[in-house]
Motif scaffolding. Structure first.
Motif, PDB file in Angstrom:
ATOM      1  N   VAL A  41      -3.814   9.869   6.123  1.00  0.00           N
ATOM      2  CA  VAL A  41      -3.018  10.537   5.094  1.00  0.00           C
ATOM      3  C   VAL A  41      -3.234   9.873   3.736  1.00  0.00           C
ATOM      4  O   VAL A  41      -3.430  10.534   2.714  1.00  0.00           O
ATOM      5  CB  VAL A  41      -1.527  10.516   5.475  1.00  0.00           C
ATOM      6  CG1 VAL A  41      -0.652  10.946   4.300  1.00  0.00           C
ATOM      7  CG2 VAL A  41      -1.286  11.418   6.683  1.00  0.00           C
TER       8      VAL A  41
ATOM      9  N   HIS B  29       8.115  12.829   0.785  1.00  0.00           N
ATOM     10  CA  HIS B  29       8.705  12.396   2.052  1.00  0.00           C
ATOM     11  C   HIS B  29       7.661  12.249   3.170  1.00  0.00           C
ATOM     12  O   HIS B  29       7.917  12.602   4.329  1.00  0.00           O
ATOM     13  CB  HIS B  29       9.804  13.374   2.496  1.00  0.00           C
ATOM     14  CG  HIS B  29      10.842  13.637   1.448  1.00  0.00           C
ATOM     15  ND1 HIS B  29      11.784  12.706   1.070  1.00  0.00           N
ATOM     16  CD2 HIS B  29      11.071  14.737   0.665  1.00  0.00           C
ATOM     17  CE1 HIS B  29      12.560  13.214   0.125  1.00  0.00           C
ATOM     18  NE2 HIS B  29      12.139  14.435  -0.142  1.00  0.00           N
ATOM     19  N   ILE B  30       6.509  11.694   2.830  1.00  0.00           N
ATOM     20  CA  ILE B  30       5.486  11.442   3.853  1.00  0.00           C
ATOM     21  C   ILE B  30       4.975  10.003   3.767  1.00  0.00           C
ATOM     22  O   ILE B  30       3.925   9.682   4.332  1.00  0.00           O
ATOM     23  CB  ILE B  30       4.289  12.425   3.722  1.00  0.00           C
ATOM     24  CG1 ILE B  30       3.752  12.445   2.282  1.00  0.00           C
ATOM     25  CG2 ILE B  30       4.666  13.816   4.200  1.00  0.00           C
ATOM     26  CD1 ILE B  30       2.498  13.285   2.112  1.00  0.00           C
TER      27      ILE B  30
ATOM     28  N   PHE C 136       3.963   8.146   6.915  1.00  0.00           N
ATOM     29  CA  PHE C 136       2.821   8.648   7.684  1.00  0.00           C
ATOM     30  C   PHE C 136       1.474   8.262   7.070  1.00  0.00           C
ATOM     31  O   PHE C 136       0.438   8.767   7.491  1.00  0.00           O
ATOM     32  CB  PHE C 136       2.879  10.176   7.789  1.00  0.00           C
ATOM     33  CG  PHE C 136       4.172  10.715   8.321  1.00  0.00           C
ATOM     34  CD1 PHE C 136       4.714  10.230   9.488  1.00  0.00           C
ATOM     35  CD2 PHE C 136       4.853  11.720   7.637  1.00  0.00           C
ATOM     36  CE1 PHE C 136       5.913  10.724   9.983  1.00  0.00           C
ATOM     37  CE2 PHE C 136       6.039  12.225   8.118  1.00  0.00           C
ATOM     38  CZ  PHE C 136       6.584  11.736   9.294  1.00  0.00           C
TER      39      PHE C 136
ATOM     40  N   LEU D  82       0.261  14.798  12.809  1.00  0.00           N
ATOM     41  CA  LEU D  82       1.414  15.269  12.042  1.00  0.00           C
ATOM     42  C   LEU D  82       1.782  16.691  12.444  1.00  0.00           C
ATOM     43  O   LEU D  82       0.976  17.444  12.979  1.00  0.00           O
ATOM     44  CB  LEU D  82       1.108  15.230  10.544  1.00  0.00           C
ATOM     45  CG  LEU D  82       0.608  13.912   9.961  1.00  0.00           C
ATOM     46  CD1 LEU D  82       0.341  14.071   8.471  1.00  0.00           C
ATOM     47  CD2 LEU D  82       1.615  12.793  10.221  1.00  0.00           C
ATOM     48  N   SER D  83       3.027  17.062  12.138  1.00  0.00           N
ATOM     49  CA  SER D  83       3.453  18.448  12.321  1.00  0.00           C
ATOM     50  C   SER D  83       2.838  19.319  11.233  1.00  0.00           C
ATOM     51  O   SER D  83       2.280  18.820  10.244  1.00  0.00           O
ATOM     52  CB  SER D  83       4.980  18.540  12.240  1.00  0.00           C
ATOM     53  OG  SER D  83       5.409  18.288  10.908  1.00  0.00           O
TER      54      SER D  83
ATOM     55  N   GLN E 126       4.384  18.595   7.845  1.00  0.00           N
ATOM     56  CA  GLN E 126       3.922  17.316   7.299  1.00  0.00           C
ATOM     57  C   GLN E 126       2.504  17.434   6.761  1.00  0.00           C
ATOM     58  O   GLN E 126       2.184  16.891   5.696  1.00  0.00           O
ATOM     59  CB  GLN E 126       4.008  16.242   8.386  1.00  0.00           C
ATOM     60  CG  GLN E 126       5.433  15.876   8.765  1.00  0.00           C
ATOM     61  CD  GLN E 126       5.542  15.190  10.114  1.00  0.00           C
ATOM     62  OE1 GLN E 126       4.545  15.049  10.845  1.00  0.00           O
ATOM     63  NE2 GLN E 126       6.744  14.775  10.488  1.00  0.00           N
ATOM     64  N   GLN E 127       1.647  18.151   7.478  1.00  0.00           N
ATOM     65  CA  GLN E 127       0.278  18.357   6.996  1.00  0.00           C
ATOM     66  C   GLN E 127       0.270  19.147   5.690  1.00  0.00           C
ATOM     67  O   GLN E 127      -0.553  18.883   4.802  1.00  0.00           O
ATOM     68  CB  GLN E 127      -0.542  19.080   8.057  1.00  0.00           C
ATOM     69  CG  GLN E 127      -0.814  18.247   9.296  1.00  0.00           C
ATOM     70  CD  GLN E 127      -1.760  18.944  10.250  1.00  0.00           C
ATOM     71  OE1 GLN E 127      -2.855  19.329   9.867  1.00  0.00           O
ATOM     72  NE2 GLN E 127      -1.335  19.118  11.495  1.00  0.00           N
TER      73      GLN E 127
ATOM     74  N   ARG F 112       2.501  19.003   3.391  1.00  0.00           N
ATOM     75  CA  ARG F 112       2.889  18.093   2.319  1.00  0.00           C
ATOM     76  C   ARG F 112       1.742  17.159   1.939  1.00  0.00           C
ATOM     77  O   ARG F 112       1.614  16.766   0.780  1.00  0.00           O
ATOM     78  CB  ARG F 112       4.128  17.296   2.739  1.00  0.00           C
ATOM     79  CG  ARG F 112       5.419  18.097   2.588  1.00  0.00           C
ATOM     80  CD  ARG F 112       6.613  17.306   3.069  1.00  0.00           C
ATOM     81  NE  ARG F 112       6.809  17.451   4.503  1.00  0.00           N
ATOM     82  CZ  ARG F 112       7.486  16.609   5.257  1.00  0.00           C
ATOM     83  NH1 ARG F 112       8.021  15.513   4.715  1.00  0.00           N
ATOM     84  NH2 ARG F 112       7.648  16.820   6.549  1.00  0.00           N
TER      85      ARG F 112
ATOM     86  N   LEU G 209       7.979  24.752   5.882  1.00  0.00           N
ATOM     87  CA  LEU G 209       8.940  23.656   5.988  1.00  0.00           C
ATOM     88  C   LEU G 209      10.316  24.164   6.377  1.00  0.00           C
ATOM     89  O   LEU G 209      10.660  25.326   6.142  1.00  0.00           O
ATOM     90  CB  LEU G 209       9.028  22.910   4.652  1.00  0.00           C
ATOM     91  CG  LEU G 209       7.702  22.436   4.045  1.00  0.00           C
ATOM     92  CD1 LEU G 209       7.971  21.646   2.781  1.00  0.00           C
ATOM     93  CD2 LEU G 209       6.925  21.596   5.047  1.00  0.00           C
TER      94      LEU G 209
END
Length: 359
Positions: A91, A119-120, A123, A131-132, A135-136, A138, A161
């Motif tokens: 990431v 908010h990552i 990660f 990642l979910s 999350q990906q 973001r 999201l």
């Protein structure tokens, strides 16, 4: 960046994806493309990016004709609903990649700051596959922001999201856009998102550009019924009406005495529009009372939405706070006549409520 689209259109076979339109984006500002699915938002963004060329018309950047210039020759950042990341990179490396290409200093600090805002930051050492989907998305958004391109195109970037995170990131993005120098184009189906981001809004419907201007102006003064339907959440209450000497008569029943007369010649099948937020439970001087029966009551966040059957037809009211309404219960909605919109038989706006306090 000053991006101008001059009488562009897009046809694919026998289908018209974008009808003839002009649009000049405001440099350094956010322009929201607002419309339902298949309104033409993605097609328009692909032409802006250089991924597609218009069938007709020209695209100009800072006065230079770039029509047909491929995307690799333009400095553009784009984030789609379908996120794209480098699977072999962490990431942190995904976000850092555009910074390293530019030879930026303090790359790690920049990466961490962007990751925290989206908010990552927890990660950063992971790979995208760990990642979910949200999350990906973001990560892709952070990489686009890191690129710092003069034109940033975001095609419904928050759609994957959950509700709470979407609300938080909208606030963060508004601040990030305001602090940057990029011209931002943001596509969404949600009127509330357009209002939050501010700037300018272009309302699209089935490939047509219906209205374009400052977001608050488009919201408060929709040029037509189609714009009012698109830029209203919950949907604007639309009621049949007719012009009379004192104002308008709604559903052949109630007279609404308007503060100013309608334009000369207003006649035929008019439509009165009432925003859900203009209806109240408590009467004020000059109000018109609309009796009804509760058909559905919904609580969303800190607001209560009531669907009521009235002599005027079905109506939706939006009340601040959490209220308890029994199904089938009697309810009286109160409305100021001056708070209504009036649209002509052709759908064009004839009058809009006066804006209060500059809002």
């Amino acid at each position: 960046m000053q991006l101008v689209m001059d009488r562009i259109s897009k046809r694919v076979g026998a289908q018209t994806w974008l009808y003839d339109m002009d649009m000049a984006l405001h440099s350094g500002a956010v322009t929201v493309l607002l419309g339902a699915t298949q309104a033409g938002k993605t097609s328009l963004m692909r032409i802006m990016a250089g991924l597609d060329a218009p069938t007709e018309g020209r695209v100009r950047v800072d006065g230079v004709d770039v029509t047909g210039m491929p995307v690799r020759e333009r400095n553009v950042a784009m984030v789609y609903q379908q996120f794209i990341n480098y699977p072999s990179m962490t990431v942190a490396d995904n976000i850092a990649s555009p910074l390293k290409l530019r030879g930026e200093k303090n790359v790690q600090e920049r990466v961490r700051a962007l990751a925290e805002r989206l908010h990552i930051d927890m990660f950063l050492a992971r790979h995208p596959a760990e990642l979910s989907g949200g999350q990906q998305q973001r990560v892709a958004l952070a990489r686009a922001l890191a690129k710092g391109a003069p034109l940033m195109l975001l095609d419904e970037p928050l759609v994957n999201l959950d509700y709470k995170l979407r609300e938080e990131l909208r606030d963060e993005l508004t601040q990030l856009f305001a602090a940057g120098d990029s011209t931002v184009v943001y596509a969404t189906t949600e009127p509330g998102e357009a209002l939050l981001l501010g700037g300018y809004t272009a309302v699209l419907h089935e490939g047509e550009l219906l209205q374009y201007g400052p977001t608050a102006e488009v919201f408060h003064t929709p040029s037509s019924l189609r714009v009012a339907r698109a830029f209203s959440d919950p949907p604007m209450n639309l009621l049949p009406a007719e012009a009379v000497e004192q104002g308008v008569r709604v559903a052949s029943r109630e007279l609404l005495a308007l503060p100013q007369p309608l334009p000369a010649g207003a006649a035929g099948g008019l439509t009165v529009g009432v925003r859900a937020s203009a209806l109240r439970l408590v009467s004020r001087p000059g109000d018109v009372a609309v009796p009804g029966k509760v058909e559905l009551a919904e609580i969303a966040g800190s607001d209560t939405f009531v669907h009521a059957e009235t002599p005027w037809g079905g109506m939706v009211a939006q009340f601040t706070g959490v209220h308890d309404f029994a199904l089938g219960a009697a309810i009286t909605l109160h409305l100021q006549p001056g708070d209504v919109y009036v649209f002509g038989a052709d759908g064009a706006l004839l009058r809009a409520p006066a804006r209060r306090g500059g809002r």
